[in-house]
Scaffold this motif. Sequence first.
Motif, short mmCIF file in Angstrom:
data_model
loop_
_atom_site.label_atom_id
_atom_site.label_comp_id
_atom_site.label_asym_id
_atom_site.label_seq_id
_atom_site.Cartn_x
_atom_site.Cartn_y
_atom_site.Cartn_z
N UNK A 212 0.76 -1.26 -0.07
CA UNK A 212 -0.12 -0.05 -0.16
C UNK A 212 0.85 1.21 -0.15
N UNK A 213 0.23 2.37 -0.35
CA UNK A 213 1.19 3.72 -0.43
C UNK A 213 1.73 3.91 1.08
N UNK A 214 2.84 4.60 0.94
CA UNK A 214 3.56 5.18 2.11
C UNK A 214 3.25 6.46 2.39
N UNK A 215 2.19 7.20 3.23
CA UNK A 215 2.06 8.44 3.15
C UNK A 215 3.15 9.11 3.83
N UNK A 216 3.33 10.32 3.45
CA UNK A 216 4.42 11.29 4.19
C UNK A 216 3.85 12.68 4.10
N UNK A 217 3.53 13.29 5.18
CA UNK A 217 2.92 14.65 5.40
C UNK A 217 4.04 15.52 4.62
N UNK A 218 3.37 16.39 3.88
CA UNK A 218 4.16 17.44 2.99
C UNK A 218 5.32 17.02 2.37
N UNK A 219 6.41 17.64 2.45
CA UNK A 219 7.60 16.82 1.49
C UNK A 219 8.52 16.05 2.36
N UNK A 220 8.18 15.71 3.71
CA UNK A 220 8.65 14.51 4.67
C UNK A 220 10.10 15.50 5.12
N UNK A 221 10.21 16.74 5.35
CA UNK A 221 11.53 17.29 5.81
C UNK A 221 11.27 17.71 7.34
N UNK A 222 10.20 17.18 7.85
CA UNK A 222 10.06 17.33 9.32
C UNK A 222 11.10 16.48 9.84
#
Length: 360
Positions: A212-222
């Motif tokens: 399944x998709x691996x969701x990352x918020x925004x651009x993942x730079x947090x």
Amino acid sequence: MKTIIVTGGAGFIGSALIRYLITSTDTKVINIDKLTYAGNLSSLDSIASHPNYSFIQADICDNKAMKQAFEIHKPDFIMHLAAESHVDRSIDGPSEFIQTNIVGTYNLLEVAREYWQNLDDELKQAFRFHHISTDEVYGDLGDSGKMFTEETPYDPSSPYSASKASSDHLVRAWQRTYGLPVVITNCSNNYGPYHFPEKLIPLVIINALAGNPLPIYGDGSQIRDWLYVEDHARALYKVVSEGETGETYNIGGFNEKTNLEVVTTICTILDELITNKPETVIKSEDSSFSSLITYVKDRPGHDLRYAIDASKISKELNWQPQETFESGIRKTVQWYLANEKWYQAILNGSYQGQRLGLMD
């Protein structure tokens, strides 16, 4: 032998703490947990029949139940971990966070204060109320290059972190006003075995295995500082047994990583360990789990960076994490590969991957 009440002991950090206390220390442990959606007694199967362990199903907001637990078990220490802890859930429904994290902590403080005041002098001197909190109370470091210290002003961003900040203030007030002997710890992001699937690392592992998709918020730079949960358990016992009354200790893993780095590291390990990959991965251009990475709408009020300066606990209590991020994350991935039964029982129940990854 010391007797310790652990609240929230069926949760992720609480269960790791109890496993450590029972297997590595000479203590009697009373686990008090309401067993909400994130509480899972199967995380304690390995020590459930130990003569030094017992379980009470109760809500920390229940004054009568808490008084009864203190009267019967006569604790030397209380280690308070019971809390609603997921930022996304606090955004969608903050009331439970206010009730458990603030009202529940107040109730526990009052019960502990009454119990403590009636102890004889020697037991009174030895008693500790250990409040376990989070680095999120400090807010967002941004790109300042600084780290959170025990003197960093509070600046919470979410309903979750605001409720934990409130509970921290209550604990300090009960120490300053009533003399209740307390210690507080603020930790960075934990990870490891038995982590509830709504959190980033287990969610990514489980989604990847399902293709399944691996969701990352925004651009993942947090950026977060990652702490292996078993290292955290050792630190918590150090603080409650050796820490100075009235002091705060920050606990971190010395491992700052962006969310994108965390996810790509997991994908690299899975590429190495998994031979029978899901069809969605096989059909991708590079046949890598990283092809499943999907960027989703950022979380409201998402802090950019947390980083813990753990030099105080290192110097004063001689604690250091034993795991690097590389060793800890590999152990974590391997644990989930070997324990599908544990997380499938959760996925087949109440949890359905709320918020994180919803494409709205």
